[in-house]
Design a protein around this motif. Structure first.
Motif, short mmCIF file in Angstrom:
data_model
loop_
_atom_site.label_atom_id
_atom_site.label_comp_id
_atom_site.label_asym_id
_atom_site.label_seq_id
_atom_site.Cartn_x
_atom_site.Cartn_y
_atom_site.Cartn_z
N GLU A 74 0.82 -1.20 0.00
CA GLU A 74 0.00 0.00 0.00
C GLU A 74 0.86 1.26 0.00
OE1 GLU A 74 -4.02 1.29 2.31
OE2 GLU A 74 -2.33 0.75 3.59
N LYS A 75 1.92 1.24 0.79
CA LYS A 75 2.81 2.39 0.90
C LYS A 75 3.64 2.59 -0.37
CE LYS A 75 6.24 1.95 3.75
NZ LYS A 75 7.02 1.87 5.02
N ASN A 76 4.15 1.48 -0.92
CA ASN A 76 5.07 1.58 -2.05
C ASN A 76 4.38 1.83 -3.38
OD1 ASN A 76 7.22 1.20 -0.35
ND2 ASN A 76 7.83 -0.79 -1.16
N VAL A 77 3.30 1.10 -3.65
CA VAL A 77 2.68 1.21 -4.98
C VAL A 77 1.24 1.70 -4.95
CG1 VAL A 77 4.19 -0.53 -6.00
CG2 VAL A 77 2.02 -1.25 -4.98
N GLY A 78 0.66 1.87 -3.74
CA GLY A 78 -0.69 2.41 -3.67
C GLY A 78 -0.86 3.71 -4.42
#
Length: 211
Positions: A74-78
């Motif tokens: 979620e943090k990296n590619v959200g």
């Protein structure tokens, strides 16, 4: 056998039956990293980090590790999903990360035992080809640019070759410039099954021949 399978069979030189046998053998392995004990430790260049790795089936993963995997994705590619036509769908991503067939390769920071990176993958047939399909490769920001992601891709490639997979295949969002550059620097090219440009999809399928 479909026409596509016949073409793939001709191009690879390996029968579809034999490719299925390779996949069955790979999927019987509880730990496909067992033949490679040297790849269960990674020391970053110039003392930039020391990591221990493990490989487990989804059923053997701790619930908190699966929650961490989702949060990291979620943090990296959200944000990239949100800015393209696919949109960020948390329930879909959670379901994907909890597939019964999923395998995880996880790196832990040796000092803190904090999870640093993971790959989610499976051995499967893909358009008549035996593949190791990498669905996720995520590295915590504090552990990026230490060679860890590259090392983990090497581990996936070792497994793919060890168990006779024709290709290692993965999907990258077109707006993920860093990810696209990372994989292409490792020798991955646009796969023949990647969507046509006219389809205007938000992603590309990349692959690398393993045989």
């Amino acid at each position: 056998m479909s026409a596509l399978e016949e073409i793939t069979n001709t191009n690879s030189g390996i029968s579809v039956t034999d490719q299925h046998k390779c996949i069955d053998n790979a999927n019987r392995q509880k730990n496909p990293m067992e033949p490679f004990p040297e790849l269960l430790k990674y020391d970053g260049p110039d003392g930039t980090g020391e990591f221990d790795l493990y490989c487990r089936r989804k059923a053997d993963m701790e619930p908190k590790a699966l929650k961490w995997a989702f949060k990291l994705a979620e943090k990296n590619v959200g944000p990239q999903y949100k800015s393209c036509s696919l949109g960020w769908q948390p329930k879909v991503k959670q379901a994907d990360l909890n597939k019964n067939w999923a395998r995880y390769l996880v790196a832990l920071d040796r000092k803190s035992r904090k999870p640093a990176a993971y790959s989610m993958f499976r051995f499967d047939m893909d358009y008549g080809r035996s593949v190791l399909y990498c669905y996720e490769m995520q590295v915590e920001s504090e552990f990026q640019r230490k060679g860890l992601g590259k090392f983990m891709m090497l581990a996936l490639e070792k497994m793919a070759k060890r168990f006779g997979m024709e290709r290692l295949v993965l999907t990258v969002l077109k707006n993920n410039d860093d990810g696209m550059r990372f994989y292409k620097n490792l020798g991955y090219d646009i796969d023949e099954m990647s969507p046509d440009k006219a389809d205007n999809e938000a992603y590309e399928i990349l692959s690398k021949l393993m045989i």
